[in-house]
Design an enzyme around this catalytic site. Structure first.
Site, short mmCIF file in Angstrom:
data_model
loop_
_atom_site.label_atom_id
_atom_site.label_comp_id
_atom_site.label_asym_id
_atom_site.label_seq_id
_atom_site.Cartn_x
_atom_site.Cartn_y
_atom_site.Cartn_z
N ALA A 214 -8.42 6.16 39.30
CA ALA A 214 -9.64 6.37 38.50
C ALA A 214 -10.64 7.28 39.20
CB ALA A 214 -10.29 5.02 38.17
N ILE B 156 -21.03 3.00 38.01
CA ILE B 156 -19.93 3.28 37.07
C ILE B 156 -20.22 2.64 35.72
CG2 ILE B 156 -17.48 2.94 36.62
CD1 ILE B 156 -17.12 2.93 39.72
N HIS C 16 -3.89 3.49 40.39
CA HIS C 16 -5.17 3.41 41.12
C HIS C 16 -5.73 4.81 41.38
CE1 HIS C 16 -7.59 0.77 44.14
NE2 HIS C 16 -8.36 1.68 43.58
N ARG D 263 -11.04 -3.53 40.60
CA ARG D 263 -10.23 -4.07 41.69
C ARG D 263 -9.30 -5.13 41.13
NH1 ARG D 263 -10.92 -0.32 44.46
NH2 ARG D 263 -11.63 -0.18 46.63
N GLU E 247 -0.35 -3.50 45.45
CA GLU E 247 -0.19 -2.07 45.22
C GLU E 247 0.67 -1.48 46.34
OE1 GLU E 247 -4.05 -0.26 44.75
OE2 GLU E 247 -4.53 -1.49 42.99
#
Length: 353
Positions: free
Chosen positions: A309, A179, A307, A259, A288
């Site tokens: 992405a 990434i 969350h 994270r 979360e």
């Protein structure tokens, strides 16, 4: 020869239909599948017994795992209890990079090989991270929400309220896996100066995308934007805390799409309230779903998302396809990729000898 038995524990993202189609293309009629669809992400994942980020219950798995040789899943809880009951199980393919929903020690103890799919969502997560960076430094989400709420924010054009450009700015990336590398290339194309901190890569790898490798402290001191892309491990938990945030220049922005455990969110909120940090963009959180009373939901120049992405259709299809490739390699007796417990393979080879 009878077909080999496969249990597909899909969900609302990596759908069972995608897994079945990918398996048909890879192995044809060599497998007999049982498909069960779990509720994630409509219902949040959570801890199940001793594993994390799981969807469904042990009973959901136990009801179908008897006699199955292979399991393919993204989120199902594969616990010690499950492995103890799965006498026929030989291979688990987890369609994600961080298979924390699998008790790897129990799998190894019961002679089950576990493979994962690293990098399946690298393009999606990188594009989203770039979008979050831009949303934070240019106040895109804030401008949108105010306009649809009936307020024309002409004041956002005032010098003191205006955002800043990435071109000519220094952007620091903490973590330089699949990434981070895509993000680095995109940022350099926009004209940003990109710094990287990652102890597990070489200077040559970083220079190949037009970035420079440096220490974490130097990256924090020098960067107008810091974006987190590291894996959450015992080494990286709490990597960015109060001290690290204070090293960042006043008026800088912090982005986390990796994270929640990488970042001290209490320290982040303090830095935003004091004005030390100008903006933040966050897709991940220590808890979360994000609690509805979180101050992050009402702070100016803070962009938050649930969350997502990695949430693209291409990611789901890619995960299914790569999982099917692993199943095909297993059935053909070829070397498996991304094996998380290679000692099981070594024991099997020794037994054959």
């Amino acid at each position: 020869m009878s077909a080999r038995t496969v249990l597909l524990l899909g969900d609302k993202f990596v759908r069972c239909a995608l897994l079945e189609e990918a398996l048909r293309e890879e192995v044809g009629k060599q497998v007999s599948t049982t498909a069960v669809e779990l509720s994630w992400p409509i219902e949040p994942f959570g801890r199940v017994a001793e594993v994390d980020e799981a969807s469904g219950s042990e009973e959901d798995v136990l009801a179908h795992i008897q006699g199955k040789e292979i399991v393919v899943t993204e989120m199902a809880p594969l616990t010690a209890r499950v492995f103890a009951a799965a006498d026929s199980l030989r291979l688990v393919v987890v369609t994600r990079g961080g298979p924390v929903n699998v008790n790897l020690e129990a799998a190894t103890r019961h002679g089950v090989v576990v493979c994962n799919i690293p990098g399946r969502n690298a393009q999606a997560a990188a594009e989203y991270a770039l979008g979050m960076i831009l949303a934070a430094v240019r106040r895109i989400a804030e401008a949108h929400s105010s306009l649809v709420g009936g307020r024309w924010r002409g004041d956002l054009y005032a010098y003191e309220e205006a955002g800043f450009e990435l071109g000519g700015s220094t952007v620091g990336l903490v973590g330089f896996g699949a990434i981070g590398r895509i993000v680095a290339r995109a940022l350099t194309a926009l004209g940003a100066q990109v710094l990287v901190h990652d102890p597990y890569v070489t200077d040559e790898e970083v220079r190949a995308v037009g970035a420079a490798r440096t220490s974490l402290e130097e990256l924090l001191r020098s960067s107008r934007v810091v974006s987190l892309h590291a894996r959450l491990t015992s080494e990286t938990a709490g990597l960015i805390g109060r001290h690290e945030i204070q090293l960042m220049p006043r008026g800088s922005a912090l982005v986390n799409t990796a994270r929640g455990g990488l970042l001290d969110y209490s320290a982040l909120i303090e830095a935003l309230e004091s004005g030390h940090l100008w903006a933040a963009a966050l897709d991940v959180f220590p808890e979360e779903p994000l609690p509805p009373d979180s101050p992050l939901l009402t702070m100016p120049r803070v962009v938050v998302s649930p969350h997502i992405a990695g949430a693209t259709r291409e990611t789901a299809k890619r995960a299914a396809r790569l999982a099917a490739v692993q199943v095909g390699r297993y059935l053909r007796g070829e070397t498996l990729q991304h094996v998380l417990n290679p000692e099981v393979m070594e024991i099997r080879h020794a037994d054959r000898r």
